[in-house]
Design a protein around this motif. Structure first.
Motif, mmCIF file in Angstrom:
data_model
loop_
_atom_site.group_PDB
_atom_site.id
_atom_site.type_symbol
_atom_site.label_atom_id
_atom_site.label_comp_id
_atom_site.label_asym_id
_atom_site.label_seq_id
_atom_site.Cartn_x
_atom_site.Cartn_y
_atom_site.Cartn_z
ATOM 1 N N ALA A 100 0.834 -1.199 0.000
ATOM 2 C CA ALA A 100 0.000 0.000 0.000
ATOM 3 C C ALA A 100 0.870 1.250 0.000
ATOM 4 O O ALA A 100 2.000 1.240 0.486
ATOM 5 C CB ALA A 100 -0.922 -0.010 1.215
ATOM 6 N N PRO A 101 0.348 2.371 -0.537
ATOM 7 C CA PRO A 101 1.147 3.600 -0.631
ATOM 8 C C PRO A 101 1.402 4.277 0.703
ATOM 9 O O PRO A 101 2.214 5.193 0.780
ATOM 10 C CB PRO A 101 0.309 4.493 -1.555
ATOM 11 C CG PRO A 101 -1.089 3.990 -1.382
ATOM 12 C CD PRO A 101 -0.973 2.515 -1.178
ATOM 13 N N GLU A 102 0.730 3.856 1.743
ATOM 14 C CA GLU A 102 0.961 4.412 3.076
ATOM 15 C C GLU A 102 0.508 3.398 4.113
ATOM 16 O O GLU A 102 -0.228 2.470 3.816
ATOM 17 C CB GLU A 102 0.199 5.733 3.262
ATOM 18 C CG GLU A 102 -1.301 5.600 3.085
ATOM 19 C CD GLU A 102 -2.033 6.933 3.083
ATOM 20 O OE1 GLU A 102 -1.367 7.965 2.859
ATOM 21 O OE2 GLU A 102 -3.251 6.935 3.297
ATOM 22 N N GLY A 103 0.998 3.571 5.345
ATOM 23 C CA GLY A 103 0.568 2.710 6.438
ATOM 24 C C GLY A 103 1.348 1.434 6.616
ATOM 25 O O GLY A 103 1.047 0.651 7.517
ATOM 26 N N LEU A 104 2.353 1.188 5.768
ATOM 27 C CA LEU A 104 3.114 -0.060 5.856
ATOM 28 C C LEU A 104 3.894 -0.098 7.165
ATOM 29 O O LEU A 104 4.650 0.831 7.471
ATOM 30 C CB LEU A 104 4.077 -0.163 4.682
ATOM 31 C CG LEU A 104 4.909 -1.440 4.587
ATOM 32 C CD1 LEU A 104 4.017 -2.637 4.305
ATOM 33 C CD2 LEU A 104 5.970 -1.307 3.496
ATOM 34 N N PRO A 105 3.743 -1.169 7.976
ATOM 35 C CA PRO A 105 4.503 -1.264 9.225
ATOM 36 C C PRO A 105 5.999 -1.173 8.971
ATOM 37 O O PRO A 105 6.521 -1.819 8.042
ATOM 38 C CB PRO A 105 4.104 -2.641 9.774
ATOM 39 C CG PRO A 105 2.767 -2.911 9.177
ATOM 40 C CD PRO A 105 2.809 -2.304 7.810
ATOM 41 N N PRO A 106 6.730 -0.384 9.752
ATOM 42 C CA PRO A 106 8.157 -0.138 9.461
ATOM 43 C C PRO A 106 9.036 -1.364 9.559
ATOM 44 O O PRO A 106 10.119 -1.387 8.962
ATOM 45 C CB PRO A 106 8.550 0.911 10.514
ATOM 46 C CG PRO A 106 7.518 0.791 11.598
ATOM 47 C CD PRO A 106 6.249 0.390 10.913
ATOM 48 N N LEU A 107 8.638 -2.416 10.281
ATOM 49 C CA LEU A 107 9.454 -3.619 10.398
ATOM 50 C C LEU A 107 9.289 -4.572 9.216
ATOM 51 O O LEU A 107 9.978 -5.582 9.126
ATOM 52 C CB LEU A 107 9.116 -4.366 11.692
ATOM 53 C CG LEU A 107 9.499 -3.661 12.996
ATOM 54 C CD1 LEU A 107 9.025 -4.453 14.196
ATOM 55 C CD2 LEU A 107 11.011 -3.433 13.060
ATOM 56 N N THR A 108 8.390 -4.247 8.300
ATOM 57 C CA THR A 108 8.133 -5.138 7.175
ATOM 58 C C THR A 108 9.343 -5.252 6.257
ATOM 59 O O THR A 108 9.935 -4.248 5.864
ATOM 60 C CB THR A 108 6.931 -4.632 6.354
ATOM 61 O OG1 THR A 108 5.762 -4.672 7.178
ATOM 62 C CG2 THR A 108 6.691 -5.493 5.125
ATOM 63 N N ILE A 109 9.727 -6.487 5.941
ATOM 64 C CA ILE A 109 10.725 -6.758 4.910
ATOM 65 C C ILE A 109 9.954 -7.013 3.622
ATOM 66 O O ILE A 109 9.340 -8.059 3.448
ATOM 67 C CB ILE A 109 11.598 -7.965 5.279
ATOM 68 C CG1 ILE A 109 12.316 -7.718 6.603
ATOM 69 C CG2 ILE A 109 12.596 -8.268 4.165
ATOM 70 C CD1 ILE A 109 13.292 -6.556 6.583
ATOM 71 N N GLN A 110 9.974 -6.045 2.716
ATOM 72 C CA GLN A 110 9.149 -6.150 1.524
ATOM 73 C C GLN A 110 9.736 -7.146 0.523
ATOM 74 O O GLN A 110 10.946 -7.301 0.404
ATOM 75 C CB GLN A 110 9.019 -4.788 0.842
ATOM 76 C CG GLN A 110 8.318 -3.733 1.684
ATOM 77 C CD GLN A 110 8.100 -2.453 0.910
ATOM 78 O OE1 GLN A 110 7.692 -2.476 -0.250
ATOM 79 N NE2 GLN A 110 8.379 -1.329 1.549
ATOM 80 N N MET A 111 8.835 -7.794 -0.205
ATOM 81 C CA MET A 111 9.253 -8.684 -1.282
ATOM 82 C C MET A 111 9.792 -7.868 -2.446
ATOM 83 O O MET A 111 9.385 -6.724 -2.661
ATOM 84 C CB MET A 111 8.066 -9.506 -1.784
ATOM 85 C CG MET A 111 7.457 -10.432 -0.759
ATOM 86 S SD MET A 111 6.119 -11.421 -1.468
ATOM 87 C CE MET A 111 4.844 -10.185 -1.707
ATOM 88 N N ASN A 112 10.718 -8.467 -3.231
ATOM 89 C CA ASN A 112 11.030 -7.892 -4.531
ATOM 90 C C ASN A 112 9.759 -7.802 -5.352
ATOM 91 O O ASN A 112 8.849 -8.629 -5.213
ATOM 92 C CB ASN A 112 12.035 -8.775 -5.286
ATOM 93 C CG ASN A 112 13.445 -8.651 -4.743
ATOM 94 O OD1 ASN A 112 13.825 -7.606 -4.232
ATOM 95 N ND2 ASN A 112 14.204 -9.722 -4.842
ATOM 96 N N ARG A 113 9.672 -6.819 -6.219
ATOM 97 C CA ARG A 113 8.469 -6.692 -7.038
ATOM 98 C C ARG A 113 8.311 -7.904 -7.942
ATOM 99 O O ARG A 113 9.284 -8.546 -8.351
ATOM 100 C CB ARG A 113 8.515 -5.404 -7.847
ATOM 101 C CG ARG A 113 9.729 -5.235 -8.722
ATOM 102 C CD ARG A 113 9.843 -3.789 -9.175
ATOM 103 N NE ARG A 113 11.037 -3.576 -9.982
ATOM 104 C CZ ARG A 113 11.649 -2.418 -10.081
ATOM 105 N NH1 ARG A 113 11.197 -1.382 -9.402
ATOM 106 N NH2 ARG A 113 12.709 -2.282 -10.848
#
Length: 382
Positions: A310-323
């Motif tokens: 999401a464009p906002e609200g993402l928890p700061p500890l999240t390790i995002q997946m590669n696109r």
């Protein structure tokens, strides 16, 4: 007023209609040119991440050295696998989603040793029809380990859970497993928006499935279930590790896409007295991590499609997946496993198909990201 950020499902329906309308007047030569141009544009922008070998084994849940086999509650640590968000249509309409959940079943059945159980994280069906739910039950019936089920909104709002209860029983329940108390909540209740509008069952279901419209309410656990949760936990000592399964995240992530539970803070308050609490949720189709007070949160992968973050609200500890690679039907999808450790905390292993696995340890969350930080992605997510 148009939504500022549209959900993946809404975009999919819109894009499909545009493409199909355009293809009606498209000859073979023009079609090939369009296909080549699209692939070239994606490659030029670096949108296709490198792939790695396919895993044969998802995870090994080793007993911690020096701890023996006895956990904090007098039981051995254990592992359970998960499969989530398959969004099945009937087989004649969509074979890709069927192949994906079959792939997940094969992954889980190949584990050695077998997990204690397999948890399905909700949205078995796409539109909650009897045929879709029965197909899902048939496929999950091939899992070797015991299967425990959780309902999602796509399973529920066609007939308000009638077929789900017939096939899988009540949507809210709890059980104890090797010293851990596990709770399964129905977290996708909505306030009645359909009666006044005289919606048919399928209109109600399609409205809920859209997620980003202004008609439906946000998800909630609800007063009745919160009272049930209080009663259920009243018999459990506060030192007992608690694992809660909910389809929607039990915190407020991104309201426009209904990545949201309206009464999340009230549920968190019920869980606050317990020293070790883990919440595991589906719905968001992405690796997602959060820590609020004493509660660690993990999002499950989907077998159907990956959501963008999401464009906002993402928890700061999240390790995002590669696109995700848009030309690879399995990329950024997958299944995985959780290990309940001897200290009552939970480690997660994400089995991303066509990529290396990613492990998110409980120590990373409870330390606020100071220890055991997983590797960051090579490509930014969409």
């Amino acid at each position: 007023m148009a939504a500022r950020y549209k959900s993946v499902e809404t975009k999919c329906y819109e894009n499909r209609d545009r493409v199909m309308n355009a293809l009606r007047n498209c000859d073979r030569r023009t079609f090939l040119k369009l296909s080549a141009a699209t692939a070239g544009a994606v490659l030029a922008k670096g949108l296709i991440p490198p792939h790695s070998f396919q895993l044969v084994e998802v995870a090994n849940a080793a007993i911690e050295k020096g701890s023996g086999s006895v956990g904090a509650q007098g039981a051995a640590p254990f592992r359970f696998a998960y499969i989530s968000d398959s969004h099945l249509y009937e087989r004649k309409l969509n074979q890709r989603f069927v192949r994906a959940i079959l792939k997940a079943v094969d992954d889980v059945n190949a584990l050695d040793p077998q997990p204690d159980f397999v948890f399905f994280g909700g949205d078995l069906a796409q539109l909650g029809t009897a045929g879709q739910l029965e197909l899902g039950r048939q496929i999950l019936g091939n899992v070797k380990a015991p299967v425990k089920m959780m309902v999602g909104e796509h399973d529920w709002f066609l007939d308000m859970g009638e077929k789900w209860r017939e096939l899988f029983g009540p949507p809210t329940y709890s059980f104890d497993w090797k010293g851990v108390h596990c709770v399964v909540l129905m977290s996708v209740n909505e306030k009645d928006f359909w009666t006044e509008r005289k919606m048919s069952p399928i209109e109600r279901m399609q409205t809920v499935a859209g997620l980003d419209n202004g008609v439906q309410s946000r998800f909630e656990v609800g007063e009745e279930q919160r009272a049930w949760l209080k009663d259920d936990l009243a018999r459990v000592p506060t030192t007992t590790p608690i694992v809660v399964f909910s389809h929607s995240p039990l915190y407020k992530y991104y309201r426009p896409w209904n990545f949201w539970t309206e009464d999340a803070e009230e549920v968190q308050a019920i869980l606050q007295p317990y020293s070790k609490v883990t919440v595991i949720h589906g719905h968001t189709h992405q690796m997602l991590q959060n820590q609020i007070g004493n509660i660690s949160f993990y999002g499950m992968l989907s077998t159907a499609w990956p959501w963008p973050y999401a464009p906002e609200g993402l928890p700061p500890l999240t390790i995002q997946m590669n696109r995700a690679d848009p030309f690879d039907q399995f990329d950024a999808c997958g299944n995985g496993a959780f290990t309940a450790r001897t200290d009552g905390l939970v480690d997660s292993i994400y089995n991303l198909w066509d990529r290396n696995p990613v492990t998110i340890k409980a120590d990373y969350l409870v330390s606020g990201g100071k220890t055991d930080q997983p590797p960051t992605p090579q490509f930014a997510s969409y």
